[in-house]
Design an enzyme around this catalytic site. Structure first.
Site, PDB file in Angstrom:
ATOM      1  N   GLU A 177      10.652  -5.296  -7.117  1.00 37.39           N
ATOM      2  CA  GLU A 177      11.224  -4.353  -8.096  1.00 37.39           C
ATOM      3  C   GLU A 177      12.622  -4.821  -8.536  1.00 37.39           C
ATOM      4  O   GLU A 177      13.630  -4.104  -8.403  1.00 37.39           O
ATOM      5  CB  GLU A 177      11.250  -2.925  -7.539  1.00 37.39           C
ATOM      6  CG  GLU A 177       9.846  -2.384  -7.331  1.00 37.39           C
ATOM      7  CD  GLU A 177       9.750  -0.885  -7.056  1.00 37.39           C
ATOM      8  OE1 GLU A 177      10.778  -0.210  -6.903  1.00 37.39           O
ATOM      9  OE2 GLU A 177       8.603  -0.385  -7.019  1.00 37.39           O
ATOM     10  N   GLU A 308       1.840  -2.368  -4.896  1.00 36.55           N
ATOM     11  CA  GLU A 308       2.155  -1.019  -4.398  1.00 36.55           C
ATOM     12  C   GLU A 308       1.390  -0.025  -5.248  1.00 36.55           C
ATOM     13  O   GLU A 308       1.596   0.021  -6.468  1.00 36.55           O
ATOM     14  CB  GLU A 308       3.656  -0.720  -4.475  1.00 36.55           C
ATOM     15  CG  GLU A 308       4.479  -1.514  -3.475  1.00 36.55           C
ATOM     16  CD  GLU A 308       5.957  -1.135  -3.472  1.00 36.55           C
ATOM     17  OE1 GLU A 308       6.295   0.016  -3.827  1.00 36.55           O
ATOM     18  OE2 GLU A 308       6.763  -2.014  -3.138  1.00 36.55           O
TER      19      GLU A 308
HETATM   20  O1  AHR Z   1       6.795   2.214  -1.155  1.00 39.56           O
HETATM   21  C1  AHR Z   1       8.061   2.804  -1.218  1.00 39.56           C
HETATM   22  C2  AHR Z   1       8.992   2.135  -2.214  1.00 39.56           C
HETATM   23  O2  AHR Z   1       8.503   2.323  -3.509  1.00 39.56           O
HETATM   24  C3  AHR Z   1       9.118   0.635  -2.105  1.00 39.56           C
HETATM   25  O3  AHR Z   1      10.054   0.257  -1.148  1.00 39.56           O
HETATM   26  C4  AHR Z   1       9.582   0.247  -3.471  1.00 39.56           C
HETATM   27  O4  AHR Z   1       9.201  -1.061  -3.818  1.00 39.56           O
HETATM   28  C5  AHR Z   1       8.974   1.301  -4.368  1.00 39.56           C
HETATM   29  O5  AHR Z   1       9.890   1.824  -5.244  1.00 39.56           O
END
Ligand code: AHR
Length: 508
Positions: A177, A308
């Site tokens: 991110e 994710e």
């Molecule tokens: O999964 C939780 C968080 O969500 C992670 O650390 C981040 O990459 C995302 O914003």
């Protein structure tokens, strides 16, 4: 009430691309009780463990055939310095986990512990390097430490820490991110950084890294475009395997009003349907990223990676807001069923996906408590029921009739979702019934190959907010589902809000 009806036809003799097993990947971050108290309790814990890793958690997760595990973050990856997590535990420096709860991190779970966990799970490691606050040298040396054989400064350090042979590490993340917690970079800035970092993440010996550039949030296609432009440069194309091999994106599901706004367990019908509309929208998002990638890379050399995904609700009452500990209901399981159908559909470009996260955080498979208890969530069961899709080939499903779509949040939501795959003499069909009101009788016409044997299971409960707990660990578990089989047509009635799998034994 009479059941609604749905009809689909499956072409069992027409197979598409392989559904990579890595679409069933996982994610474990140093966040709340995912690592400490979830996976790892330390060697001195009264909870049975191997080298500090909880044995019951490993045993439960082995049943999912986890193909890869991403670690150490997430946002945490961009403040993690790997050298703090090697050597004698008593000598490891401590740090503050500023992203997640501002708590102390003692670095007792580090590189060797993560690799041991992967070995216990039978999962391939996906290590996420630090771009945000690390250096190129630091990342390059981590790769060397893990994967190089022979003699070198990092190899000597690894051996001094008790590991003779190099490990195999197939997947490597270049930051996380980068538009946000990973450094608040602009796309073009990060694209250049990703090229620089990826250059120094070397393939040592036989180890071939699949380098994954940190990608977009949701449908930010301009981010993907900037990364595709960055790998389309003259020198990059000349690299036989390209500069990076995958580009990620993240997609979290909520009820359409922003993450963490809604309770995991107390939700209205309207919030339930809004959740499903949002979950289904990942189809459009993947199609968008794929289209951008197609225009630069029509031969699909670079993979799209959703590293994710999952639901994001309010934390449970009286838990640390920075720990992202949420309950997991049948609604979450149905989000998973829907996502997997969409992932299977996009398998030609989508090569990997990672649920966030495996234990005690967001849409978890396993919830543990301080005194040693452990519960498998409804989402766990979807992963288990669907594992037969891993590395199988897509089977086309033609949904020719289904209940009227439901309107929610200004969008139309199809209430039945189906996907199928086959490998050798087996086929697996997954069906999700999102309807809250009506059971649905589903007829599946099987064309192309005769079927010997049919076995089906269904995951449901009286209410969509049903969940498992220490007191009722089996409130939501799969049970056998009756399926009639006549003249190549299967008929089964799926209860309202349910997920089912049908396994076929095919005649060779
Ligand atoms: O999964 C939780 C968080 O969500 C992670 O650390 C981040 O990459 C995302 O914003």
């Amino acid at each position: 009430m009479t059941a609604s009806r749905a009809r689909a036809v499956l072409d069992l003799d027409v197979t598409g691309v392989i559904i990579s097993k890595h679409l069933y990947g996982h994610f474990a971050e140093h966040l709340g009780r995912c690592i400490y108290g979830g996976f790892y309790v330390g060697e001195d814990s009264p909870i049975p463990n191997q080298g500090g890793i909880r044995s019951d958690v490993v045993e439960a997760l082995r049943a999912l055939q986890i193909p890869n595990l991403r670690w150490p973050g997430g946002c945490f990856a961009d403040e993690y310095h790997w050298r703090d997590g090697i050597g004698h535990k008593a000598d490891r420096p401590r740090m503050v986990n500023t992203h997640w709860g501002n708590v102390e991190e003692n670095n007792h779970f580090g590189t060797h512990e993560f690799m041991a966990l992967c070995e216990l799970l039978g999962a391939e490691p996906y290590v996420n390097g630090n771009v945000g606050s690390g250096t190129v040298r630091e990342m390059s040396e981590w790769v060397e430490y893990l994967t190089r054989d022979g003699d070198s400064p990092m190899v000597a350090l690894r051996k001094a820490n008790g590991r003779e042979r190099p490990w195999r590490v197939p997947f490597w993340g270049i930051g996380n991110e980068a538009w946000g917690c990973g450094g608040r970079m602009r796309a073009e800035t990060y694209a250049d950084e990703a090229r620089r970092y990826a250059t120094f993440c070397r393939d040592h010996g036989e180890n071939r890294l699949y380098r994954i550039a940190a990608g977009a949030a949701d449908d930010d296609l301009s981010w993907t475009r900037a990364l595709m432009q960055a790998v389309s440069c003259l020198g990059c194309v000349a690299e036989p395997r390209g500069i990076f091999q995958g580009i990620s994106f993240h997609y979290y599901t909520h009820a359409g009003n922003g993450i963490a706004k809604d309770s995991a367990t107390a939700f209205s019908d309207q919030q339930y349907y809004a959740t499903m509309v949002h979950a289904a929208d990942i189809d459009r998002v993947i199609a968008g990223h794929s289209a951008v990638m197609d225009s630069y890379d029509p031969r699909r050399r670079i993979g799209l990676v959703c590293d994710e995904w999952g639901t994001w609700w309010q934390v449970e009452p009286e838990t640390n807001p920075g720990f992202l500990y949420q309950q997991n209901t049948l609604r979450d399981a149905l989000v998973a069923g829907l996502h997997f159908d969409i992932f299977h559909k996009h398998a030609a470009r989508l090569r990997m996906a990672n649920i966030a996260q495996t234990v005690n955080v967001l849409q978890a498979m396993i919830l543990t408590d301080e005194d040693g208890g452990m519960v498998r969530t409804p989402s766990y069961h979807v992963f288990e029921m669907n594992k037969g899709h891993q590395d199988a080939r897509q089977v086309p499903v033609h949904l020719i009739d289904q209940p009227a779509a439901r309107r929610a949040n200004g969008e139309e939501l199809e209430l039945i979702s189906v996907s199928a795959s086959s490998r050798n003499d087996r086929a697996l069909i997954s069906i999700t019934n999102l309807d809250l009101e009506s059971d649905t009788t589903v007829q599946l016409g099987l064309r192309g190959r005769p079927v010997d044997d049919v076995r089906a299971r269904v995951l449901t409960a009286d209410q969509p907010d049903a969940h498992n707990s220490q007191a009722r660990p089996d409130a939501v578990v799969p049970v056998a589902l009756d399926v009639a089989h006549q003249d190549g047509v299967l008929t089964a009635t799926l209860p309202r809000h349910s997920f089912a799998t049908v396994e076929l034994q095919l005649v060779q």
